[in-house]
Design a protein around this motif. Structure first.
Motif, PDB file in Angstrom:
ATOM      1  N   GLU A   1      -3.431  -2.998  -8.853  1.00 55.68           N
ATOM      2  CA  GLU A   1      -2.055  -4.521  -8.159  1.00 55.68           C
ATOM      3  C   GLU A   1      -1.417  -5.179  -9.444  1.00 55.68           C
ATOM      4  O   GLU A   1      -2.067  -5.493 -10.168  1.00 55.68           O
ATOM      5  CB  GLU A   1      -3.083  -5.141  -7.693  1.00 55.68           C
TER       6      GLU A   1
ATOM      7  N   LYS B   1       2.911  -9.587   0.179  1.00 51.00           N
ATOM      8  CA  LYS B   1       3.584  -7.737  -0.122  1.00 51.00           C
ATOM      9  C   LYS B   1       3.358  -7.374  -1.276  1.00 51.00           C
ATOM     10  O   LYS B   1       3.762  -8.238  -2.692  1.00 51.00           O
ATOM     11  CB  LYS B   1       5.420  -8.354  -0.060  1.00 51.00           C
ATOM     12  N   ARG B   2       2.448  -6.882  -1.265  1.00 50.04           N
ATOM     13  CA  ARG B   2       0.995  -6.696  -2.763  1.00 50.04           C
ATOM     14  C   ARG B   2       2.446  -5.300  -3.352  1.00 50.04           C
ATOM     15  O   ARG B   2       2.711  -4.566  -2.364  1.00 50.04           O
ATOM     16  CB  ARG B   2      -0.187  -5.871  -2.470  1.00 50.04           C
ATOM     17  N   ARG B   3       2.240  -5.073  -4.628  1.00 52.26           N
ATOM     18  CA  ARG B   3       2.563  -4.402  -5.507  1.00 52.26           C
ATOM     19  C   ARG B   3       1.709  -3.326  -5.928  1.00 52.26           C
ATOM     20  O   ARG B   3       1.365  -4.026  -7.261  1.00 52.26           O
ATOM     21  CB  ARG B   3       3.895  -5.115  -6.412  1.00 52.26           C
ATOM     22  N   TYR B   4       1.167  -2.644  -6.017  1.00 54.03           N
ATOM     23  CA  TYR B   4       0.820  -1.728  -6.578  1.00 54.03           C
ATOM     24  C   TYR B   4       1.789  -0.779  -7.473  1.00 54.03           C
ATOM     25  O   TYR B   4       2.585  -0.192  -7.121  1.00 54.03           O
ATOM     26  CB  TYR B   4      -0.026  -0.654  -5.654  1.00 54.03           C
ATOM     27  N   VAL B   5       0.952  -0.113  -8.458  1.00 59.33           N
ATOM     28  CA  VAL B   5       1.893   0.649  -9.639  1.00 59.33           C
ATOM     29  C   VAL B   5       0.614   1.511 -10.563  1.00 59.33           C
ATOM     30  O   VAL B   5      -0.587   1.434 -10.459  1.00 59.33           O
ATOM     31  CB  VAL B   5       2.475  -0.044 -10.920  1.00 59.33           C
TER      32      VAL B   5
ATOM     33  N   SER C   1       2.748  -9.587  -7.541  1.00 56.81           N
ATOM     34  CA  SER C   1       2.263  -9.115  -6.070  1.00 56.81           C
ATOM     35  C   SER C   1       2.192 -10.069  -5.534  1.00 56.81           C
ATOM     36  O   SER C   1       1.217 -10.614  -5.644  1.00 56.81           O
ATOM     37  CB  SER C   1       1.411  -8.347  -6.205  1.00 56.81           C
TER      38      SER C   1
END
Length: 134
Positions: A128, A87-91, A83
């Protein structure tokens, strides 16, 4: 000024393992300390400690003692930032990756704090995806 302190931490660890340094120093923060705690619990580093800067008693530094195999190869073969600030990456709990089929660790920032992927799945929380270490 460091724009992304977690990426800086991962880069310092990656560079230190490539040249076989025993330890690495970096500026201290609470999130870096919690990431080091997870890496120590999972067996990727020997230990870490918070030391005060010799020049300025207010600033603290984080010293991480790296771990190597008996043949001299580093235990950390790959450390990636997933992340990014741009550009954040959430799961979700179900989508937390299991690097190297369970031999690596995912680092997830959740509402309960920074947890490993395994701990986040057990706590039934997502968040995140900060990085992956294997």
């Amino acid at each position: 000024m460091i724009m992304d302190p977690i990426s800086d931490m991962f880069t310092r660890i990656r560079n230190a393992t490539r040249v076989r340094h025993d330890s690495v120093m970096m500026p201290h923060s609470k999130i870096k300390e919690s990431l080091c705690h997870i890496l120590m619990k999972e067996g990727f580093v020997v230990r870490y400690q918070v030391v005060s800067d010799t020049d300025n008693s207010v600033k603290k530094k984080l010293k991480i003692v790296l771990k190597y195999r008996p043949d001299g190869q580093p235990v950390i073969t790959e450390i990636l930032r997933v992340s990014l600030p741009s550009k954040r990456r959430y799961v979700s709990r179900c989508d937390i990756p299991k690097p190297r089929r369970g031999f690596g660790v995912s680092l997830v920032s959740t509402s309960l704090g920074v947890l490993s992927g395994k701990q986040a799945r057990l706590a039934n929380v997502g968040g995140e995806l900060l990085g992956i270490v294997s």
